[in-house]
Design a protein around this motif. Structure first.
Motif, PDB file in Angstrom:
ATOM      1  N   ARG A   1      -8.773   0.165  -1.615  1.00  0.00           N
ATOM      2  CA  ARG A   1      -7.707  -0.808  -1.402  1.00  0.00           C
ATOM      3  C   ARG A   1      -7.590  -1.777  -2.577  1.00  0.00           C
ATOM      4  NH1 ARG A   1      -8.815  -4.666   3.282  1.00  0.00           N
ATOM      5  NH2 ARG A   1     -10.051  -5.577   1.647  1.00  0.00           N
ATOM      6  N   ASN A   2      -8.720  -2.132  -3.188  1.00  0.00           N
ATOM      7  CA  ASN A   2      -8.726  -3.135  -4.253  1.00  0.00           C
ATOM      8  C   ASN A   2      -8.615  -2.552  -5.659  1.00  0.00           C
ATOM      9  OD1 ASN A   2      -8.943  -5.232  -2.434  1.00  0.00           O
ATOM     10  ND2 ASN A   2     -11.164  -5.180  -2.441  1.00  0.00           N
ATOM     11  N   GLN A   3      -8.397  -1.252  -5.796  1.00  0.00           N
ATOM     12  CA  GLN A   3      -8.296  -0.649  -7.131  1.00  0.00           C
ATOM     13  C   GLN A   3      -7.135  -1.211  -7.932  1.00  0.00           C
ATOM     14  OE1 GLN A   3      -8.213   3.577  -6.567  1.00  0.00           O
ATOM     15  NE2 GLN A   3     -10.337   3.776  -7.212  1.00  0.00           N
ATOM     16  N   GLY A   4      -6.027  -1.459  -7.303  1.00  0.00           N
ATOM     17  CA  GLY A   4      -4.868  -1.965  -8.011  1.00  0.00           C
ATOM     18  C   GLY A   4      -4.774  -3.469  -8.043  1.00  0.00           C
ATOM     19  N   SER A   5      -5.821  -4.152  -7.667  1.00  0.00           N
ATOM     20  CA  SER A   5      -5.816  -5.600  -7.588  1.00  0.00           C
ATOM     21  C   SER A   5      -5.776  -6.232  -8.974  1.00  0.00           C
ATOM     22  CB  SER A   5      -7.050  -6.098  -6.830  1.00  0.00           C
ATOM     23  OG  SER A   5      -7.089  -7.498  -6.836  1.00  0.00           O
ATOM     24  N   PRO A   6      -4.913  -7.231  -9.190  1.00  0.00           N
ATOM     25  CA  PRO A   6      -4.872  -7.879 -10.499  1.00  0.00           C
ATOM     26  C   PRO A   6      -6.088  -8.759 -10.780  1.00  0.00           C
ATOM     27  CG  PRO A   6      -3.380  -8.962  -8.979  1.00  0.00           C
ATOM     28  CD  PRO A   6      -3.931  -7.751  -8.268  1.00  0.00           C
ATOM     29  N   LEU A   7      -6.904  -9.031  -9.771  1.00  0.00           N
ATOM     30  CA  LEU A   7      -8.067  -9.881  -9.987  1.00  0.00           C
ATOM     31  C   LEU A   7      -9.173  -9.154 -10.730  1.00  0.00           C
ATOM     32  CD1 LEU A   7      -8.260 -11.573  -6.462  1.00  0.00           C
ATOM     33  CD2 LEU A   7      -7.331 -12.507  -8.577  1.00  0.00           C
ATOM     34  N   GLY A   8      -9.295  -7.845 -10.562  1.00  0.00           N
ATOM     35  CA  GLY A   8     -10.423  -7.113 -11.143  1.00  0.00           C
ATOM     36  C   GLY A   8     -10.031  -6.417 -12.337  1.00  0.00           C
TER      37      GLY A   8
ATOM     38  N   ALA B   1       0.849  -1.189   0.000  1.00  0.00           N
ATOM     39  CA  ALA B   1       0.000   0.000   0.000  1.00  0.00           C
ATOM     40  C   ALA B   1       0.883   1.237   0.000  1.00  0.00           C
ATOM     41  CB  ALA B   1      -0.899   0.006   1.226  1.00  0.00           C
ATOM     42  N   SER B   2       0.417   2.290  -0.643  1.00  0.00           N
ATOM     43  CA  SER B   2       1.179   3.525  -0.635  1.00  0.00           C
ATOM     44  C   SER B   2       1.041   4.182   0.732  1.00  0.00           C
ATOM     45  CB  SER B   2       0.693   4.469  -1.731  1.00  0.00           C
ATOM     46  OG  SER B   2      -0.532   5.059  -1.375  1.00  0.00           O
ATOM     47  N   THR B   3       2.123   4.758   1.210  1.00  0.00           N
ATOM     48  CA  THR B   3       2.114   5.340   2.549  1.00  0.00           C
ATOM     49  C   THR B   3       1.460   6.707   2.568  1.00  0.00           C
ATOM     50  OG1 THR B   3       4.313   6.254   2.169  1.00  0.00           O
ATOM     51  CG2 THR B   3       4.175   4.097   3.242  1.00  0.00           C
ATOM     52  N   GLY B   4       1.259   7.324   1.426  1.00  0.00           N
ATOM     53  CA  GLY B   4       0.650   8.645   1.387  1.00  0.00           C
ATOM     54  C   GLY B   4      -0.799   8.640   1.834  1.00  0.00           C
ATOM     55  N   ASP B   5      -1.527   7.583   1.574  1.00  0.00           N
ATOM     56  CA  ASP B   5      -2.935   7.496   1.931  1.00  0.00           C
ATOM     57  C   ASP B   5      -3.168   6.695   3.200  1.00  0.00           C
ATOM     58  OD1 ASP B   5      -3.654   8.933  -0.300  1.00  0.00           O
ATOM     59  OD2 ASP B   5      -3.988   7.156  -1.535  1.00  0.00           O
ATOM     60  N   GLY B   6      -2.122   6.299   3.880  1.00  0.00           N
ATOM     61  CA  GLY B   6      -2.250   5.424   5.040  1.00  0.00           C
ATOM     62  C   GLY B   6      -3.098   6.007   6.152  1.00  0.00           C
ATOM     63  N   HIS B   7      -2.850   7.261   6.515  1.00  0.00           N
ATOM     64  CA  HIS B   7      -3.607   7.867   7.605  1.00  0.00           C
ATOM     65  C   HIS B   7      -5.058   8.079   7.215  1.00  0.00           C
ATOM     66  CE1 HIS B   7      -0.118   8.386  10.110  1.00  0.00           C
ATOM     67  NE2 HIS B   7       0.534   8.959   9.109  1.00  0.00           N
ATOM     68  N   PHE B   8      -5.305   8.479   5.975  1.00  0.00           N
ATOM     69  CA  PHE B   8      -6.672   8.718   5.523  1.00  0.00           C
ATOM     70  C   PHE B   8      -7.471   7.427   5.495  1.00  0.00           C
ATOM     71  CE2 PHE B   8      -9.849   9.612   2.158  1.00  0.00           C
ATOM     72  CZ  PHE B   8     -10.519  10.614   2.824  1.00  0.00           C
ATOM     73  N   LEU B   9      -6.849   6.335   5.043  1.00  0.00           N
ATOM     74  CA  LEU B   9      -7.540   5.053   5.023  1.00  0.00           C
ATOM     75  C   LEU B   9      -7.789   4.539   6.433  1.00  0.00           C
ATOM     76  CD1 LEU B   9      -5.793   3.243   2.035  1.00  0.00           C
ATOM     77  CD2 LEU B   9      -8.035   4.316   2.095  1.00  0.00           C
ATOM     78  N   LEU B  10      -6.858   4.813   7.349  1.00  0.00           N
ATOM     79  CA  LEU B  10      -7.054   4.411   8.735  1.00  0.00           C
ATOM     80  C   LEU B  10      -8.222   5.176   9.354  1.00  0.00           C
ATOM     81  CD1 LEU B  10      -6.078   2.762  11.169  1.00  0.00           C
ATOM     82  CD2 LEU B  10      -4.595   4.688  11.742  1.00  0.00           C
TER      83      LEU B  10
ATOM     84  N   LEU C   1     -16.034   2.309   0.830  1.00  0.00           N
ATOM     85  CA  LEU C   1     -15.091   3.160   0.104  1.00  0.00           C
ATOM     86  C   LEU C   1     -13.648   2.752   0.377  1.00  0.00           C
ATOM     87  CD1 LEU C   1     -16.717   6.674   0.547  1.00  0.00           C
ATOM     88  CD2 LEU C   1     -16.564   5.326  -1.546  1.00  0.00           C
ATOM     89  N   LYS C   2     -13.360   2.377   1.614  1.00  0.00           N
ATOM     90  CA  LYS C   2     -12.015   1.937   1.952  1.00  0.00           C
ATOM     91  C   LYS C   2     -11.662   0.650   1.223  1.00  0.00           C
ATOM     92  CE  LYS C   2      -9.140  -0.068   5.368  1.00  0.00           C
ATOM     93  NZ  LYS C   2      -8.533  -0.909   4.389  1.00  0.00           N
ATOM     94  N   ILE C   3     -12.600  -0.286   1.171  1.00  0.00           N
ATOM     95  CA  ILE C   3     -12.354  -1.559   0.493  1.00  0.00           C
ATOM     96  C   ILE C   3     -12.188  -1.345  -1.005  1.00  0.00           C
ATOM     97  CG2 ILE C   3     -13.416  -3.771  -0.116  1.00  0.00           C
ATOM     98  CD1 ILE C   3     -14.654  -3.724   2.742  1.00  0.00           C
ATOM     99  N   ILE C   4     -13.011  -0.496  -1.595  1.00  0.00           N
ATOM    100  CA  ILE C   4     -12.898  -0.215  -3.031  1.00  0.00           C
ATOM    101  C   ILE C   4     -11.555   0.424  -3.327  1.00  0.00           C
ATOM    102  CG2 ILE C   4     -13.777   1.257  -4.884  1.00  0.00           C
ATOM    103  CD1 ILE C   4     -16.585   0.756  -3.746  1.00  0.00           C
TER     104      ILE C   4
END
Length: 69
Positions: free
Chosen positions: A62-69, A3-12, A57-60
């Motif tokens: 997190r999964n944006q860069g997923s190779p499954l979708g 995960a990118s560290t730039g969005d870490g606090h916002f996602l938390l 929104l957090k789950i979406i």
């Protein structure tokens, strides 16, 4: 999977805010239904919806860069 560290606090904040909103929503809804307070029940349901939206929104995000979708 890193995960990118730039969005870490916002996602938390979204995750904790969503969980907190769901807990408060459950409590308010239970109190509202038990004592037949329509306004408390409505506010509780609103908190439940808010918590679900924040977690979704957090789950979406997190999964944006997923190779499954």
């Amino acid at each position: 999977m890193v995960a990118s560290t730039g969005d870490g606090h916002f996602l938390l904040v979204k995750k904790l805010g969503g969980l907190f909103a769901i807990i408060i929503g459950c409590l308010l809804t239970a109190v509202g239904v038990t004592f037949e307070y329509t306004s408390t029940t409505t506010i509780g349901i609103a908190f439940l919806v808010l918590g679900a939206v924040l977690l979704t929104l957090k789950i979406i995000r997190r999964n944006q860069g997923s190779p499954l979708g």
